[in-house]
Each structure stands twice: as C-alpha cells, then as structure tokens.
Design a protein around this motif. Structure first.
Motif, short mmCIF file in Angstrom:
data_model
loop_
_atom_site.label_atom_id
_atom_site.label_comp_id
_atom_site.label_asym_id
_atom_site.label_seq_id
_atom_site.Cartn_x
_atom_site.Cartn_y
_atom_site.Cartn_z
N UNK A 1 2.55 2.67 -5.78
CA UNK A 1 1.73 3.58 -4.97
C UNK A 1 0.67 4.28 -5.82
N UNK A 2 1.08 4.80 -6.97
CA UNK A 2 0.14 5.53 -7.83
C UNK A 2 -0.95 4.61 -8.38
N UNK A 3 -0.56 3.42 -8.82
CA UNK A 3 -1.54 2.48 -9.35
C UNK A 3 -2.53 2.05 -8.25
N UNK A 4 -2.02 1.76 -7.07
CA UNK A 4 -2.92 1.32 -6.00
C UNK A 4 -3.85 2.45 -5.57
N UNK A 5 -3.39 3.70 -5.63
CA UNK A 5 -4.26 4.83 -5.31
C UNK A 5 -5.38 4.94 -6.35
N UNK A 6 -5.05 4.80 -7.61
CA UNK A 6 -6.06 4.88 -8.66
C UNK A 6 -7.10 3.77 -8.51
N UNK B 1 -7.89 2.19 -5.76
CA UNK B 1 -8.66 2.46 -4.54
C UNK B 1 -9.70 3.54 -4.77
N UNK B 2 -9.30 4.63 -5.45
CA UNK B 2 -10.22 5.72 -5.72
C UNK B 2 -11.37 5.28 -6.61
N UNK B 3 -11.13 4.33 -7.48
CA UNK B 3 -12.18 3.85 -8.37
C UNK B 3 -13.01 2.74 -7.73
N UNK B 4 -12.64 2.32 -6.53
CA UNK B 4 -13.38 1.29 -5.82
C UNK B 4 -13.10 -0.11 -6.32
N UNK B 5 -12.07 -0.30 -7.11
CA UNK B 5 -11.75 -1.60 -7.69
C UNK B 5 -10.92 -2.49 -6.78
N UNK B 6 -10.49 -1.95 -5.65
CA UNK B 6 -9.49 -2.67 -4.88
C UNK B 6 -9.63 -2.37 -3.40
N UNK B 7 -9.46 -3.37 -2.59
CA UNK B 7 -9.37 -3.14 -1.16
C UNK B 7 -8.06 -2.45 -0.87
N UNK B 8 -8.03 -1.74 0.23
CA UNK B 8 -6.83 -0.98 0.55
C UNK B 8 -6.27 -1.48 1.87
N UNK B 9 -4.99 -1.63 2.01
CA UNK B 9 -3.93 -1.48 1.01
C UNK B 9 -3.76 -2.77 0.20
N UNK B 10 -3.37 -2.63 -1.05
CA UNK B 10 -3.18 -3.82 -1.88
C UNK B 10 -1.94 -4.60 -1.45
N UNK B 11 -1.90 -5.83 -1.85
CA UNK B 11 -0.80 -6.75 -1.51
C UNK B 11 0.56 -6.17 -1.91
N UNK B 12 0.64 -5.53 -3.07
CA UNK B 12 1.93 -4.98 -3.55
C UNK B 12 2.47 -3.92 -2.60
#
Length: 120
Positions: A59-64, A66-77
């Motif tokens: 959860x923490x990694x995916x939030x980081x 997402x906040x940095x714009x590096x990842x679509x939300x929600x991630x597969x994990x």
C-alpha cells in the motif's frame, strides 16, 4: 422487503439468475445490510487496520508511485490483495458502512430528508 420489491415483474433484477447466483446475491445483500449496524463498527476498523498492517509495504509503495505519477492506480499488486473473497467482502461492507454513517456530514436539509426516509 428488498427481495419483495426486487421480485416484482417491473423490477425483477434477479429474474435471470439461477438458484446459485440468486442465493449468493441474497447472501451479499443481507450481509451488507446487517453490517450497517454500528455494533460492527469497531470490528471493521480493527479488520481494516489488520489488512493495512499485513500489506503496508504494498500500500505504501503504491501510494508513493501514484503520488509521483509513475504508476496508474490501483497497481496490480493492490488488486491482487483484493482478489481474496473475504477481503472483497470486508471492503464492500466497509464502503456501505461509510455511506451509512456519513449522513450526518451532509448539509442538514439532505441529512434530515434521508433520516426521515429511514424512519419511514
């Protein structure tokens, strides 16, 4: 009353379901309605805390990301975590509970109208 209304010809939303599907939908609806009772509030909070603690890294990694714009939300994990039926059920009940207890936070005319609908 829900299933009485849903079974009427004009609103037979479960009419095309087989017995197993109907049984499952009925179980989900009943469980969701029962979880609006405030007696379930603190156990749901505890369950949510445990869910977070057990998966905080994801959860923490995916939030980081997402906040940095590096990842679509929600991630597969994160989606994988919620593939478990018990976790999906917990989240469904939690969302319904949030919706149920949020009425007092609405503007008073809306809150009052909803409250009277519940009383009726």
């Amino acid at each position: 009353r829900l299933f009485e209304l849903a079974g009427q010809p004009k609103s037979a939303i479960f009419g095309d379901f087989d017995k197993q599907q109907y049984r499952e939908v009925r179980q989900v609806c009943i469980e969701a309605i029962l979880h609006t009772d405030n007696i379930h509030h603190f156990p749901m909070v505890k369950e949510l805390q445990m869910l977070y603690e057990m998966n905080s890294d994801v959860f923490d990694m995916s939030l980081q990301y997402w906040q940095s714009g590096q990842l679509d939300f929600p991630p597969r994990e994160v989606c994988d975590i919620f593939q478990d039926p018990d976790k999906r059920c917990a989240v469904r009940n939690l969302i319904l509970h949030f919706s149920d207890i949020s009425n007092p936070t609405k503007p008073f005319p809306i809150c009052k109208r909803w409250a009277w609908c519940i009383v009726d």
